[in-house]
Enzyme design. Structure first.
Site, short mmCIF file in Angstrom:
data_model
loop_
_atom_site.label_atom_id
_atom_site.label_comp_id
_atom_site.label_asym_id
_atom_site.label_seq_id
_atom_site.Cartn_x
_atom_site.Cartn_y
_atom_site.Cartn_z
N ASP A 136 0.85 -1.10 -0.28
CA ASP A 136 -0.09 -0.16 -0.11
C ASP A 136 0.73 1.51 0.08
O ASP A 136 1.13 1.72 1.03
CB ASP A 136 -1.22 -0.23 1.13
N ALA A 137 1.97 2.09 -1.02
CA ALA A 137 2.71 3.11 -1.31
C ALA A 137 1.89 3.67 -1.67
O ALA A 137 2.32 4.87 -2.04
CB ALA A 137 3.70 2.07 -1.84
N LYS A 138 0.56 3.41 -2.76
CA LYS A 138 0.29 4.91 -3.35
C LYS A 138 0.85 5.59 -4.52
O LYS A 138 1.03 6.46 -4.29
CB LYS A 138 -0.88 5.83 -2.47
N ARG A 139 1.90 4.99 -4.91
CA ARG A 139 2.81 5.27 -6.32
C ARG A 139 1.79 5.68 -7.33
O ARG A 139 0.34 5.87 -7.77
CB ARG A 139 3.69 4.50 -6.81
#
Length: 284
Positions: A98-101
């Protein structure tokens, strides 16, 4: 993706069939580290994450690591995250980073190399991304994911209240931003009979029709997996799964973090078992 290598969607479908749809979060909030008697440091985050992996293995099929809480400790935090991700994958869990890149072109290629490349130190099975630069800007990342049997979850209608104005804004044609993202992502899954490799993040605290998801639009997402935050501490209840997601409910990964993690290392296994049983009862 080689002929012998299953797609992410196939692996996710199998994980849900075998272990249910609960996705356990690995979120080493500083206050949780303190409550667990761990240092608020990279070492504390590593110990926390490994304990969650140990409790989740054999009980659920999917875990989600909240990258920000590791990233806060710099290089040492990323080293801790590498250890946790490797342990989770070695335990047979599907791992969502869950890095939301999300950016443009070559930058997204870099993110793909970091997270979606087999053997990379931060290798995960799927990555969360943002499409603010346009879903089309993610094409290279999507292509790399598909080639490597990985998945991508794109933010569409998120669970935080601040998202509403932006995500319900409408184009000249009348579609909401949220719906526009969803339609473009879903178009990449149309060759599947069950779950595709490219999913959406749809908050369980939302009314999807407020975000432009008509009944017809929801039916068009039949092969699109959904990662649904908002359960537990954010207020959504398992009993609302069908009322919120309707025909999409079978595609939904129910993401739960703090309401499980608050039980501490000694109570994790029982808390996970209780949520798995509760969710299975809702699905019947």
């Amino acid at each position: 993706m080689t002929a012998a290598q299953p797609s992410f969607g196939e692996r996710l479908d199998s994980a849900i069939a075998a272990s249910g749809r609960l996705c356990v979060g690995i979120d080493p909030h500083p206050y949780l580290l303190e409550a667990w008697g761990l240092p608020t440091s990279a070492d504390g985050a590593r110990s926390f994450g490994l304990a969650v992996v140990s409790a989740a293995a054999g009980r659920v099929g999917v875990v989600k690591a909240q990258v920000a809480f590791f990233e806060a400790y710099g290089a040492a935090g990323f080293a801790a995250l590498e250890d946790v991700l490797a342990a989770a994958r070695a335990a047979g869990l599907l791992v969502i980073g869950d890095a939301k890149r999300g950016d443009i072109g070559s930058t997204n290629d870099g993110y793909a190399s970091a997270w979606l490349e087999p053997g990379a130190p931060l290798e995960v099975d799927a990555l969360t991304v943002t499409a603010f630069t346009g879903v089309g800007a993610l094409s290279g990342l999507f292509d790399r994911a598909e080639a490597n049997g990985k998945g991508v979850f794109v933010l569409s209608a998120t669970s935080n209240p601040e998202s509403r104005v932006l995500q319900t804004a409408r184009t000249d044609a009348g579609a909401t931003v949220s719906r526009l993202v969803a339609d473009e992502v879903a178009a990449r899954n149309t060759d599947r009979t069950r779950l595709g490799d490219f999913g959406l993040v749809l908050g369980a605290t939302k009314r999807l029709d407020d975000y432009g998801f008509t009944n017809e639009a929801v039916r068009a997402l039949s092969t699109t997996p959904v990662l649904a935050p908002g359960f537990g501490f954010q207020g959504a209840e398992f009993s609302q799964l069908t009322s919120v997601f309707g025909p999409l409910a079978p595609n939904v990964l129910v993401a739960v973090s703090r309401s499980i993690l608050q039980h501490g290392a000694s109570g994790l296994a029982d808390a996970i078992d209780a949520d798995v049983a509760h969710l299975a009862g809702v699905n019947r």
